[in-house]
Write a protein that holds these residues in place. Structure first.
Motif, PDB file in Angstrom:
ATOM      1  N   MET A 181      -2.153 -77.814  98.365  1.00  0.00           N
ATOM      2  CA  MET A 181      -3.109 -77.736  99.686  1.00  0.00           C
ATOM      3  C   MET A 181      -2.962 -78.875 100.445  1.00  0.00           C
ATOM      4  O   MET A 181      -2.849 -80.062  99.898  1.00  0.00           O
ATOM      5  CB  MET A 181      -4.485 -77.652  99.004  1.00  0.00           C
ATOM      6  N   LEU A 182      -3.097 -78.555 101.873  1.00  0.00           N
ATOM      7  CA  LEU A 182      -3.285 -79.654 102.740  1.00  0.00           C
ATOM      8  C   LEU A 182      -4.555 -80.055 102.540  1.00  0.00           C
ATOM      9  O   LEU A 182      -5.449 -79.409 102.659  1.00  0.00           O
ATOM     10  CB  LEU A 182      -2.783 -79.077 104.184  1.00  0.00           C
ATOM     11  N   GLU A 201     -11.239 -78.608 104.273  1.00  0.00           N
ATOM     12  CA  GLU A 201     -12.384 -78.923 104.910  1.00  0.00           C
ATOM     13  C   GLU A 201     -13.020 -77.381 104.626  1.00  0.00           C
ATOM     14  O   GLU A 201     -12.636 -76.493 104.768  1.00  0.00           O
ATOM     15  CB  GLU A 201     -11.984 -79.128 106.268  1.00  0.00           C
ATOM     16  N   ILE A 238      -6.277 -81.385 105.120  1.00  0.00           N
ATOM     17  CA  ILE A 238      -7.008 -80.868 106.191  1.00  0.00           C
ATOM     18  C   ILE A 238      -7.420 -79.143 105.918  1.00  0.00           C
ATOM     19  O   ILE A 238      -8.630 -78.873 106.555  1.00  0.00           O
ATOM     20  CB  ILE A 238      -6.473 -80.904 107.589  1.00  0.00           C
ATOM     21  N   SER A 239      -6.627 -78.688 105.237  1.00  0.00           N
ATOM     22  CA  SER A 239      -7.071 -77.176 104.877  1.00  0.00           C
ATOM     23  C   SER A 239      -8.132 -76.952 103.912  1.00  0.00           C
ATOM     24  O   SER A 239      -8.750 -76.260 103.906  1.00  0.00           O
ATOM     25  CB  SER A 239      -5.894 -76.538 104.196  1.00  0.00           C
TER      26      SER A 239
END
Lengths: 293, 774, 156
Positions: C67-68, C73, C70-71
């Motif tokens: 998972m990134l 959030e 920033i994803s």
């Protein structure tokens, strides 16, 4: 770069599909779409895939639906394999899809990976492909130019290659409810319980009251450059009175008409042999189940 | 509750040992409060990455590091020319590994250059900017090929690729074979298994301005590690401190000084900053040691009744590109042989061979797992040919307590017979055999294991310990052993608590830190329960003496009349005269005397070094030996060849189970590795020498759905030399599970696979062949 | 490219909000370890194949290494550090300790989070269901036997 670090990339998180398709046009060839991330990010880490820009679809709302209207099941771009596994509608009307979802990878990955992503990744061993192929699914692709529907059996071109253009996004998988009396089964065999498949596949068959096969579809994965239907075997089935001998013959045709390879997971001979076994077992199970009822 | 069977003497009821007390590190580990080297973060720290060879065998023509050096954030780039001329190795004189390759790379993964940078990403980018020009050479990936004339020479300057070989004949093979009624020959091979510890290797090092080195290393052998570092760096040991980190699995793979450890230290020295290296998983599969693939040729002469008259074993060990612990492993293999059986004539030819594969090192039952797979499969085949029950043939040959093998290993305590019987009954062997369910099979295998191995670092196998009684009466055990998860700390706490007579809850254990703990060779060779346990017991006894001296005065009771039990010190003949242990401890240190209480103890067992001809004076390299038997039930799909593990029952002669739950855990974990070796694991390379399975994608490790239910029976023979009779348990289960599964597969569908892993592909092919032969 | 630069991200982890800057190519695993110092979520393979980085995202188990940051959030992230209520242990943690369902402990947080998720979804799983659910989480120390027993104990 390595399994510890992703290579650098530009990141765009559109909030609508229009923004998403525009982003694809803007960034040209070197773009990848991020949905679940289980294929894309893992491939980027091990160097199997490079991209300059990642377009993250996850900020676009309303894409994670699994709906059933007018006899058509529609799976949205961000619907996960876990959603497919848990959907009561799918369990009752398309049980082969629940079965395939349940056997895909393991819980964490199913919570992240999308059905659409599984198809777009176009691995020859994609677990969603064989069951969707036998259910005669179609996929909807959109771009800034418009949209088109592509039957799934025309979708795959080569390993990791599909008919999708660089500026297209798959937004939906469409599956018509199968006719009454349809039985379908998914099978998969790996080295251990949790594995990419050595062979996977699906059979779908409609058997008349008098034991004749009215319709059939057989699809296999991991035994050719793409997931494939086996029309020669289907032809043998359709119209035939189902019997062990017919099932044997059909399975043999399947084994002859696939082109498996020897790789790190298995050998050509084994894949050929076990394809025959698994197709035969699926058909026998369905047929014997029918005889009992 | 674990099943415990005490076969010798009555089982003594102790207060603390022998009880299934909760692990001392349990709460910290479930709340993630332990620190692994992965978690070590220091101010001003740099990250290091290693550039590895993409070729199996190649000359290095040119290295250009300029672009890497110029990348912003890069603080140091090193190649062989930038580091001292150090040669690594585990066994003298086979110091054959330069930390960074000098003129040649010898396997895919060989270290070529290293970078230190301000973060991991920059370090990684920098390694990609290092330009290396290689001239590929022919490579060899098979040890038998590597032994042939004209094979590519892995190490120039040697005559051939044979690191060393052992040849010996004890008794007379020829005579033995003559006496035999039947002679059987078979060939077996085992794969290159990777430890695949969940925690990848890593190291953090600091080198200060006075060349004092501090290292956090993921290692099973903190003190030995420090000693070896001092040796390689040619500095006094006092200049090196190894700090404690918990280790996320070792299994033998973290029992030596690796190139990356030295690289980390050199980078720390060069930059003047702390440097951290953490291996990626793909690096882990290539850049750490592995289980030696072995080719076995066995020739065994048996009498009509199945007793063994003679045994010949040829074993060719693939030690990969560098010798590492190869020489020691070969010794383990020949020492094991089939010598858990009575064998009057034993001849062996054993080879340790270089190839262009990853390095062979120590791995849970090193040599033993492979040997057991071969010998126990072989014995089953013999039993079948003779029409003798496989359980019966083992009972007829099994060694007994007090016997000494041909090679010099003395079985001071031995419960092998009982183990066989218990494993067989626990799995309902005879009932299931009678039922003869289709496609189901039962298999049994037994084996044995040393408890320590003199020669690992020279003519010693010692452990020492401190037991400190604190001013408040609580206890701290200071042991130089590691925390790698085996339950070692818990066992040491239980031993100390029992010996001192205090509550287990009041004991803390400090491990690993070389500044505060005394020397202990480390956790290798199944040595820790016996040797470190004896050291801790002795240290606790020493501390107890100091406490009892004061108590004698305080209670007005004769010293010999005193007893310390359950936190109380009392007069045996007048129990009313008693004081709390804690009270006495406080008195000694704070109230009355002002004297610290520090017990010290050590154990260097009466084991012996190998003679020149690879025999030993009894008791052998280990003071005593563990034995075990494992029965497996499998189901094989006759069409697909898939093998399902249904159930396993393992009986281990552990001497005495200090903590039965922990012992059980070791059995269950050991079986996991043995089952993997037998069914799914092994590093694979293509013809170009390129690795094919560097990720869990294609290096298949069994998960919870693949592993069967396991019944463990702890057979207690109460060893006369072990602490409370304990010997240890952890490795022979790995060994025994291999052949047990292979034998069960044969029983299920009648095909015998001699090359592990036993894959469905091989099973199906064998079944086809069998059908065609008919 | 501008979009490669760091951007601010706000993550909700174990009920607390954290704000920090990361590049797009930072995974949630790296953010947890490096930015937040929460080291219980572990790197075991980086390719989502070992379960050592299992976290609960809105209650569902997922692999933080894929998972990134920033994803993540806007999601409710729960790690092993957020399991116990401060003083005591979560019942799953207690069962693991009581049954000795851990050895080196490296994979343990991943298994604990997975077990918490399982019991949320199915409070009384059979042994077979437990083993099936645990697929994908790898352990090299325990052979899984006591992990299964511990979870079965909580499930009773």
């Amino acid at each position: 770069m390595t399994s510890r670090i992703l290579p650098e990339f530009g990141y765009v998180a559109p909030e609508t599909l229009e923004e998403a398709t525009s982003a694809l046009v803007e960034f040209g060839q070197n773009v990848a779409i991020l949905a679940g991330g289980t294929d894309l990010l893992s491939q980027m880490k091990v160097g199997e895939r490079t991209t300059k820009v990642v377009v993250d679809l996850n900020r676009v709302s309303g894409l994670d639906y699994i709906s059933f209207d007018d006899g058509v099941l529609k799976i949205g771009a961000l619907a996960t394999i876990r959603q497919l596994e848990r959907s009561k509608t799918v369990q009752s009307k398309f049980p082969i899809l629940s079965e395939a979802a349940r056997k895909h990878s393991f819980v964490q990955i199913r919570n992240m990976a999308t059905v659409v992503g599984n198809l777009c990744n176009a691995s020859p061993c994609a677990d969603m492909a064989p069951p969707l192929l036998v259910l005669i699914a179609a996929v909807k692709l959109i771009s800034t130019e418009g949209e088109r529907i592509v039957p799934l059996d025309q979708f795959f071109v080569a390993p990791q290659q599909t008919v999708m253009k660089p500026d297209e996004i798959m937004v939906e998988v469409q599956i018509k409810e199968p006719q009454p009396g349809t039985e379908a089964s998914f099978f998969k065999i790996g080295r251990v319980q949790t594995d990419l498949s050595k062979v996977n596949g699906a059979v779908k068959i409609v058997i008349d009251r008098d034991g004749t096969c009215r319709d059939a579809a057989i699809a296999l994965g991991s035994v050719a450059p793409t997931p494939i239907r086996i029309p020669s075997a289907e032809k043998e089935l359709i119209g035939a009175k189902i019997h062990e001998d017919v099932i044997d013959k059909v399975s043999s045709i399947v084994a002859a008409d696939i082109s498996p390879i020897t790789d790190v997971r298995s050998t050509e001979q084994y894949r050929r042999m076990v394809s025959k076994v698994l197709v035969r077992r699926s058909l026998l199970r369905i047929w014997r189940g029918r005889l009992r009822s | 509750m674990s099943e415990v069977l005490t076969i010798t003497k009555e089982r003594k009821e102790y207060s603390v040992v022998g009880k299934e007390l909760p692990r001392i590190d349990g709460i910290d580990k479930v709340t993630a409060r332990v620190q692994y080297v992965h978690d070590v973060r220091l101010p001003n720290m740099l990250w290091a990455k290693i550039l590895r060879s993409p070729h199996a065998h190649a000359w290095i023509k040119r290295i250009d590091t300029r672009k890497a050096e110029q990348l912003p954030g890069v603080k140091a780039v090193m190649t062989a020319n930038d580091i001292p001329n150090v040669m690594l190795g585990t066994t003298h004189p086979f110091l054959d590994k330069a930390p960074l390759a000098r003129d040649k790379v010898r396997y895919v993964g060989d270290e070529v250059a290293a970078v230190a940078a301000i973060n991991e990403e920059t370090a990684e980018k920098a390694t990609k900017l290092i330009e290396v020009e290689y001239e590929p050479l022919p490579h060899v990936l098979d040890p038998e090929e590597a032994m042939k004339q004209g094979a590519p020479l892995v190490h120039d300057g040697l005559n051939n690729n044979i690191v060393l070989s052992y040849h010996n004949e004890l008794g007379s093979l020829e005579q033995g074979l003559k006496e035999a009624d039947y002679v059987f020959e078979e060939r077996f091979t085992t794969p290159q298994q990777a430890h695949a510890c969940m925690e990848t290797h890593g190291c953090v090092a600091i080198c200060d301005k006075e060349d004092n080195i501090t290292v956090w290393a993921s290692t099973q052998i903190p003190h030995t590690f420090r000693m070896l570092l001092a040796k390689f760096l040619k500095i006094p040991q006092s200049k090196i401190a190894v700090k404690k980190v918990s280790v996320g699995g070792g299994f033998g793979g973290k029992s030596e000084v690796y190139s990356y450890d030295l690289i980390c230290i050199f980078l720390a020295k060069k930059t003047g900053r702390p440097v951290k290296i953490i291996f990626s998983r793909e690096e882990e599969f290539l850049g750490t040691t592995t289980r030696h693939p072995i080719v076995f040729e066995l020739k065994t002469g048996v009498r009509k009744d199945g007793t063994i008259a003679a045994s010949y074993i040829k074993s060719i060990h693939d030690t990969g590109a560098y010798a590492s612990q190869g020489p020691g492993v070969v010794l383990c293999t020949v020492m094991k042989g089939g010598l858990h059986y009575r064998i009057p004539n034993y001849k062996y030819d054993s080879y340790c061979v270089y190839t262009n594969r990853p390095i062979g090192g120590a791995y849970r039952a090193p040599g033993g797992a492979q040997m057991t797979f071969a010998f126990e499969s072989h014995l089953d085949m013999i039993a079948k040919k003779l029409g003798i029950d496989p359980v019966e043939i083992r009972l007829r040959n099994a060694v007994r307590q007090g016997e000494t093998s041909l090679i010099g290993t003395k079985f001071v305590s031995c419960g092998l017979t009982e183990c066989i019987e218990k494993a067989v009954s626990a799995i309902d062997w005879y009932k299931k055999k009678a039922e003869k369910r289709a496609n189901r099979g039962l298999g049994i295998a037994c084996t044995w294991m040393e408890c320590g191995f003199r020669g690992f670092i020279g003519d010693t196998d010692m452990s020492s310990a401190f037991v400190k009684v604190q001013a408040d009466g609580s206890v701290e055990v200071l042991t130089g052993g590691p925390d790698i998860g085996t339950g070692f700390q818990t066992a040491m706490a239980q031993i100390a608590a029992e010996e001192l007579g205090v509550d287990y809850k009041d004991v803390r254990v400090t491990t690993s830190d070389t500044d505060s703990t005394p020397f202990d060779i480390g956790e290798v060779g199944n040595r820790s329960t016996f040797i470190s346990g004896n050291a801790v017991k002795a240290a606790a006894a020493d501390a107890k003496k100091q406490v009892l001296h004061a108590a004698a005065n305080l209670l007005g009771c004769d010293l010999l009349n005193l007893e310390s039990r359950n936190g109380k010190i009392l007069c045996k003949d007048n129990p009313e005269k008693s004081m709390a242990f804690k009270e006495v401890a406080t008195y000694i240190q704070l109230v009355g005397m002002g004297v610290p209480i520090m017990g010290k103890g050590y154990c260097d067992p009466d084991s012996t070094m190998a003679n020149e001809n690879c025999t030993w004076e009894p008791p052998g390299p280990s003071p005593t030996y563990s034995f075990g038997a494992l029965a497996a039930e499998v189901e094989v799909d006759p069409e697909t060849g898939e093998v399902h593990l249904i159930e396993m029952a393992c009986a281990s002669d552990c001497g005495f189970a200090i903590n039965p739950a922990a012992a059980e855990g070791q059995i269950e974990g050991g079986i996991h590795h043995g089952a993997g070796l037998t069914l799914t694991e092994g590093l694979l390379f293509d013809d170009a020498g390129q690795p094919m399975n560097q990720y869990f994608t294609d290096y298949k490790v069994l998960d919870a759905a693949d592993m069967p239910r396991i019944k463990s029976i702890l057979v207690e023979t109460i060893d006369p030399k072990g602490p409370f009779g304990a010997k240890g348990v952890s490795q022979l289960e790995t060994a025994a599970s291999t052949a047990a599964i292979a034998n069960a597969i044969y029983d299920a569908i009648g095909v015998r696979i001699r090359d592990a892993p036993i894959t469905p592909e091989k099973i199906v092919e064998a079944m086809d062949r069998k059908r065609n032969e008919k | 490219m501008q979009a490669m630069e760091k951007r601010m991200v706000k993550l909700s982890v174990n009920g607390d909000d954290y704000e920090f800057a990361v590049k797009p190519n930072r995974t949630l695993l790296e953010a947890l370890n490096d930015n937040l110092g929460l080291t219980g979520t572990r790197y075991g393979c980086g390719t989502g194949e070992c379960g050592a980085c299992t976290v609960l995202i809105d209650g569902e188990p997922k692999q933080a290494c894929l998972m990134l940051a920033i994803s993540a959030e806007g999601k409710n992230i729960r790690t092993v550090e957020g399991l116990s209520d401060g003083e005591g242990l979560h019942p799953v943690q207690r069962a693991f300790v009581e049954h000795g369902a851990l050895q080196c402990g490296f994979c343990t947080p991943g298994f604990v989070m997975k077990a918490v998720a399982l019991l949320q979804e199915n409070p009384h799983p059979t042994e077979e269901e437990i083993r099936h659910y645990l697929r994908g989480n790898l352990c090299r120390c325990t052979g899984y036997a006591k992990i299964v027993k511990a979870i079965a104990d909580v499930a009773r």
